[in-house]
Design an enzyme around this catalytic site. Sequence first.
Site, PDB file in Angstrom:
ATOM      1  N   SER A   1     -12.999 -31.106   2.558  1.00 24.20           N
ATOM      2  CA  SER A   1     -11.771 -30.303   2.520  1.00 24.20           C
ATOM      3  C   SER A   1     -10.708 -30.888   1.601  1.00 24.20           C
ATOM      4  O   SER A   1      -9.624 -30.315   1.463  1.00 24.20           O
ATOM      5  CB  SER A   1     -11.203 -30.118   3.935  1.00 24.20           C
ATOM      6  OG  SER A   1     -10.846 -31.374   4.501  1.00 24.20           O
TER       7      SER A   1
ATOM      8  N   SER B   1       2.377  -1.600 -22.724  1.00 23.37           N
ATOM      9  CA  SER B   1       0.962  -1.253 -22.703  1.00 23.37           C
ATOM     10  C   SER B   1       0.369  -1.620 -24.057  1.00 23.37           C
ATOM     11  O   SER B   1       1.046  -1.554 -25.075  1.00 23.37           O
ATOM     12  CB  SER B   1       0.807   0.245 -22.447  1.00 23.37           C
ATOM     13  OG  SER B   1      -0.411   0.712 -22.999  1.00 23.37           O
TER      14      SER B   1
ATOM     15  N   ASN C   1      -7.723 -35.623  14.615  1.00 23.49           N
ATOM     16  CA  ASN C   1      -7.391 -34.338  15.247  1.00 23.49           C
ATOM     17  C   ASN C   1      -5.886 -34.156  15.436  1.00 23.49           C
ATOM     18  O   ASN C   1      -5.339 -33.097  15.132  1.00 23.49           O
ATOM     19  CB  ASN C   1      -8.119 -34.195  16.588  1.00 23.49           C
ATOM     20  CG  ASN C   1      -9.623 -34.126  16.413  1.00 23.49           C
ATOM     21  OD1 ASN C   1     -10.103 -33.993  15.279  1.00 23.49           O
ATOM     22  ND2 ASN C   1     -10.367 -34.239  17.495  1.00 23.49           N
TER      23      ASN C   1
ATOM     24  N   GLU D   1       4.718  -4.012  -8.669  1.00 21.50           N
ATOM     25  CA  GLU D   1       3.363  -3.651  -8.232  1.00 21.50           C
ATOM     26  C   GLU D   1       2.636  -4.859  -7.638  1.00 21.50           C
ATOM     27  O   GLU D   1       1.921  -4.752  -6.632  1.00 21.50           O
ATOM     28  CB  GLU D   1       2.563  -3.084  -9.400  1.00 21.50           C
ATOM     29  CG  GLU D   1       3.128  -1.770  -9.919  1.00 21.50           C
ATOM     30  CD  GLU D   1       2.512  -1.407 -11.264  1.00 21.50           C
ATOM     31  OE1 GLU D   1       1.465  -0.759 -11.262  1.00 21.50           O
ATOM     32  OE2 GLU D   1       3.077  -1.777 -12.307  1.00 21.50           O
TER      33      GLU D   1
ATOM     34  N   THR E   1      13.938  11.855   3.378  1.00 24.72           N
ATOM     35  CA  THR E   1      12.953  11.743   4.453  1.00 24.72           C
ATOM     36  C   THR E   1      11.721  12.469   3.921  1.00 24.72           C
ATOM     37  O   THR E   1      11.856  13.457   3.180  1.00 24.72           O
ATOM     38  CB  THR E   1      13.416  12.397   5.770  1.00 24.72           C
ATOM     39  OG1 THR E   1      13.644  13.787   5.539  1.00 24.72           O
ATOM     40  CG2 THR E   1      14.708  11.769   6.295  1.00 24.72           C
ATOM     41  N   HIS E   2      10.557  11.964   4.232  1.00 25.42           N
ATOM     42  CA  HIS E   2       9.297  12.504   3.671  1.00 25.42           C
ATOM     43  C   HIS E   2       9.309  12.450   2.140  1.00 25.42           C
ATOM     44  O   HIS E   2       8.625  13.239   1.491  1.00 25.42           O
ATOM     45  CB  HIS E   2       9.044  13.951   4.114  1.00 25.42           C
ATOM     46  CG  HIS E   2       9.252  14.187   5.577  1.00 25.42           C
ATOM     47  ND1 HIS E   2       8.238  14.080   6.495  1.00 25.42           N
ATOM     48  CD2 HIS E   2      10.374  14.483   6.281  1.00 25.42           C
ATOM     49  CE1 HIS E   2       8.725  14.322   7.715  1.00 25.42           C
ATOM     50  NE2 HIS E   2      10.015  14.561   7.607  1.00 25.42           N
TER      51      HIS E   2
ATOM     52  N   GLN F   1     -10.662 -26.412  10.345  1.00 26.71           N
ATOM     53  CA  GLN F   1     -10.435 -26.870   8.973  1.00 26.71           C
ATOM     54  C   GLN F   1     -10.190 -25.676   8.050  1.00 26.71           C
ATOM     55  O   GLN F   1      -9.560 -25.799   7.007  1.00 26.71           O
ATOM     56  CB  GLN F   1     -11.649 -27.678   8.492  1.00 26.71           C
ATOM     57  CG  GLN F   1     -11.525 -28.217   7.085  1.00 26.71           C
ATOM     58  CD  GLN F   1     -12.578 -29.266   6.810  1.00 26.71           C
ATOM     59  OE1 GLN F   1     -12.505 -30.379   7.316  1.00 26.71           O
ATOM     60  NE2 GLN F   1     -13.586 -28.919   6.027  1.00 26.71           N
TER      61      GLN F   1
ATOM     62  N   LYS G   1       5.430   2.679 -23.091  1.00 28.38           N
ATOM     63  CA  LYS G   1       5.348   2.289 -21.684  1.00 28.38           C
ATOM     64  C   LYS G   1       6.169   1.047 -21.363  1.00 28.38           C
ATOM     65  O   LYS G   1       6.275   0.115 -22.143  1.00 28.38           O
ATOM     66  CB  LYS G   1       3.895   2.010 -21.310  1.00 28.38           C
ATOM     67  CG  LYS G   1       3.026   3.232 -21.408  1.00 28.38           C
ATOM     68  CD  LYS G   1       2.931   3.964 -20.100  1.00 28.38           C
ATOM     69  CE  LYS G   1       1.852   3.326 -19.238  1.00 28.38           C
ATOM     70  NZ  LYS G   1       1.756   4.031 -17.966  1.00 28.38           N
TER      71      LYS G   1
END
Length: 446
Positions: free
Chosen positions: A7, A261, A94, A274, A139-140, A306, A267
Amino acid sequence: MQAINVSIGFDRRLWAQDLAGSKAHAAMLVAQGILSAADGALIQGGLDTIRAEIEAGTFPFRDRYEDIHMNVEARLAELIGDPSGRLHTARSRNDQVALDFRLWVRSACDHAMAQLKDLQHALLERAEAEAGTLMPGFTHLQPAQPVTFGHHLMAYVEMFGRDAGRFADARARMNECPLGAAALAGSPFPIDRHATAAALGFDRPTANSLDSVSDRDFALEALSAASITATHLSRLAEELVIWVTPQFGFVGLSDAFTTGSSIMPQKRNPDAAELIRAKTGRIFGALTSLTMVMKGLPLAYSKDMQEDKVPVFEAFDSLDLALAAMAGMVRDLTPDRARMAAAAASGFSTATDLADWLVRTLDMPFRRAHHVTGAAVKRAEQLGVDLPALPLSELQAIEAGITADVYQVLTPERSVASRISYGGTAPAEVRRQVSLWKERLSDDKA
Ligand code: ARG
């Protein structure tokens, strides 16, 4: 076996916590007469050398020593010889790993809280400047009622404030020190767990040795707080993605947070937003992953644990990037006030204000007012105008009692200014919320 067991490749990130834990443990062993002062001094010196080596990039991290704990111990043996073997008295890997990981998660929570506060400051500055900027409230994702941009941003200040509160709660609960639980049963040596707990900034030692080495709920809680924070970040990111489209055009982002782009020169893509939205998947994935690792484990330690670290590191690395990028974008964005105001005025956004006026002025039951307003909207649609431009004669044809006074409430400016109820969108109310939050953040109570 080495390939599956090792590890060090990821738990090397715990080096600072491992050294701090070992130094506190060694000092306690000396204070309790379990370790001689001379050996204690050699160990402290050796650990300091290791710290310097790691900081200088010269420390040999070696796969054959499995993890950070054994790498440090092996190096200590090379540096100071036999006395190094006494450091592990009254301790096990531990409780050592439980401690190191808890310290790491604790500081990750502190870092997240500091970043959330910075993001809140960025939002507050914006909200104050845009307290009177009209925008459509949705809303929506359909235009509903006009609100102010400042009010919209303040909604996120509230969310991120609760997120910081969740990290603070998790931090307070995790702030107990597992060191001294040893392998699982505690130690026969006269150790002082209160001393090591205090030295490492914990409120107290953990109360049950089995629990100390076998639970990772502190990490699950931190990941839950991170996941909810990521959800909020993702929603704001999604709004930015929508707002910067040419179709909306509510805000612009500079080149600092967008990309072009390779084939479409016009663009300007909101990549940072994102990616913040996408990081949410990773962060939730980490919570799911660690929950699955933990769910079937008998007490006490099993090697499954672990596998706790990679998801946590990945989640907090992602959260760090997302919070930093979001604060940057909030500071970077330029609102197009004229466009937002025009959008706020369209879509019959003041229909509710008309209905409220009918209730208040003509003492109409709201349901009937709703019906009358529906008829007015329908007529305005037929005539191709918005409510403020609908002639009085048209309104009176629907409801004879309507007077010219009604136009006072049909503009978006009047609509938002009227919403002075506690927590409402009126600019004065938004400014009150902003100054309350500024006070809260400067008092450090947030
Ligand atoms: N590398 C281990 C981990 O991360 C350290 C604890 C090992 N303990 C043991 N009993 N094998 O969990």
